[in-house]
Design an enzyme around this catalytic site. Structure first.
Site, PDB file in Angstrom:
ATOM      1  N   ASP A 101       1.719  -1.279   2.431  1.00  9.15           N
ATOM      2  CA  ASP A 101       3.027  -0.782   2.031  1.00  9.15           C
ATOM      3  C   ASP A 101       2.912   0.747   1.998  1.00  9.15           C
ATOM      4  O   ASP A 101       1.810   1.296   2.002  1.00  9.15           O
ATOM      5  CB  ASP A 101       3.380  -1.346   0.647  1.00  9.15           C
ATOM      6  CG  ASP A 101       4.631  -0.737   0.074  1.00  9.15           C
ATOM      7  OD1 ASP A 101       5.666  -0.781   0.749  1.00  9.15           O
ATOM      8  OD2 ASP A 101       4.561  -0.200  -1.044  1.00  9.15           O
ATOM      9  N   ASP A 129       5.423   3.399   0.049  1.00  7.27           N
ATOM     10  CA  ASP A 129       5.766   4.030  -1.229  1.00  7.27           C
ATOM     11  C   ASP A 129       5.023   3.365  -2.377  1.00  7.27           C
ATOM     12  O   ASP A 129       5.132   2.152  -2.585  1.00  7.27           O
ATOM     13  CB  ASP A 129       7.276   3.952  -1.468  1.00  7.27           C
ATOM     14  CG  ASP A 129       8.056   4.734  -0.426  1.00  7.27           C
ATOM     15  OD1 ASP A 129       7.942   5.960  -0.416  1.00  7.27           O
ATOM     16  OD2 ASP A 129       8.764   4.105   0.381  1.00  7.27           O
ATOM     17  N   THR A 189       6.892  -1.094   5.503  1.00 11.23           N
ATOM     18  CA  THR A 189       7.675  -0.462   4.443  1.00 11.23           C
ATOM     19  C   THR A 189       9.127  -0.937   4.440  1.00 11.23           C
ATOM     20  O   THR A 189       9.669  -1.298   5.485  1.00 11.23           O
ATOM     21  CB  THR A 189       7.643   1.073   4.602  1.00 11.23           C
ATOM     22  OG1 THR A 189       8.471   1.682   3.601  1.00 11.23           O
ATOM     23  CG2 THR A 189       8.128   1.514   5.986  1.00 11.23           C
TER      24      THR A 189
END
Length: 219
Positions: free
Chosen positions: A16, A18, A109
């Site tokens: 991922d 963030d 993401t």
């Protein structure tokens, strides 16, 4: 804290973005707070729900009447692209991924392509060769589609990949895909309970690239 099955090697690592490779939590929460205030939502209850999921899914979930969904998504995306104050790499993350062969890792993401590139640029991180974004899937996290697509694009079975996540929706996506999951806690503002191995940051994590290309993570 749980530990990774040992000995275990992986064909690829799927990250991922963030909260996992970069920290953008405060910037994202600033924009989403303004959006919530515009629509009269309970900010304190709403903001913890934004992490790890696509903007379109977050907005749709509010069931607000008489809104232009595309326009609202564009408003949030524009705000997030413009507000990168404080966006930075998770400690050790940039060096960690630099040690990985380019064809052995990907980013998955919930951000759009423009937002992902803006945040990676602000954090001084180079986008990987394979990056699955919000535009690439019909269903966002916690649906496993993004992780399955990343594994397939790299040419590996998802069961032979290790997912790095920080948010509940992403953790569930990794689980549903059938991958092992490591949970990165460096950027947490809303701690979660998890049975998965946890990684405070990448400073104390080591990766071995074996002669056959397989990866071994040591926490």
């Amino acid at each position: 804290m749980a530990s990774l099955p040992a000995p275990r090697t992986y064909q690829a690592f799927l990250f991922d973005m963030d909260g996992t490779l970069i920290t953008s939590t405060l910037a994202a929460e600033r924009v989403w707070t303004r959006w919530a205030e515009r629509h009269g939502l309970d900010v304190e209850a709403f903001v913890p729900t934004i992490h790890g999921v696509r903007a379109i899914d977050t907005i749709r979930r509010q069931k607000l009447p008489h809104i232009d969904l595309d326009a609202e998504v564009a408003w949030v995306e524009r705000g997030e692209i413009e507000d990168v104050d404080g966006v930075a790499p998770i400690p050790g993350a940039v060096d960690f991924v630099k040690r990985l062969p380019p064809d052995r890792w990907a980013v998955v993401t919930s951000a759009s392509i423009p937002l992902a590139r803006a945040r990676l640029r602000a954090a001084g991180a180079t986008p990987p060769a394979v990056m699955i974004t919000a535009e690439d899937v019909e269903r966002g996290k916690p649906d496993p589609a993004g992780y399955l697509k990343a594994a397939a694009t790299l040419g590996f079975d998802i069961a032979d990949c290790l997912v790095f996540e920080d948010a509940e929706a992403g953790i569930r996506a990794g689980e549903a895909a059938g991958a092992d999951v490591v949970v990165v806690t460096a950027a947490w503002t809303h701690p979660l309970k998890t049975d998965h191995p946890t990684l405070a940051d990448y400073a104390d994590a080591t990766v071995e690239v074996r002669s056959d290309g397989r990866l071994v993570l040591t926490l």
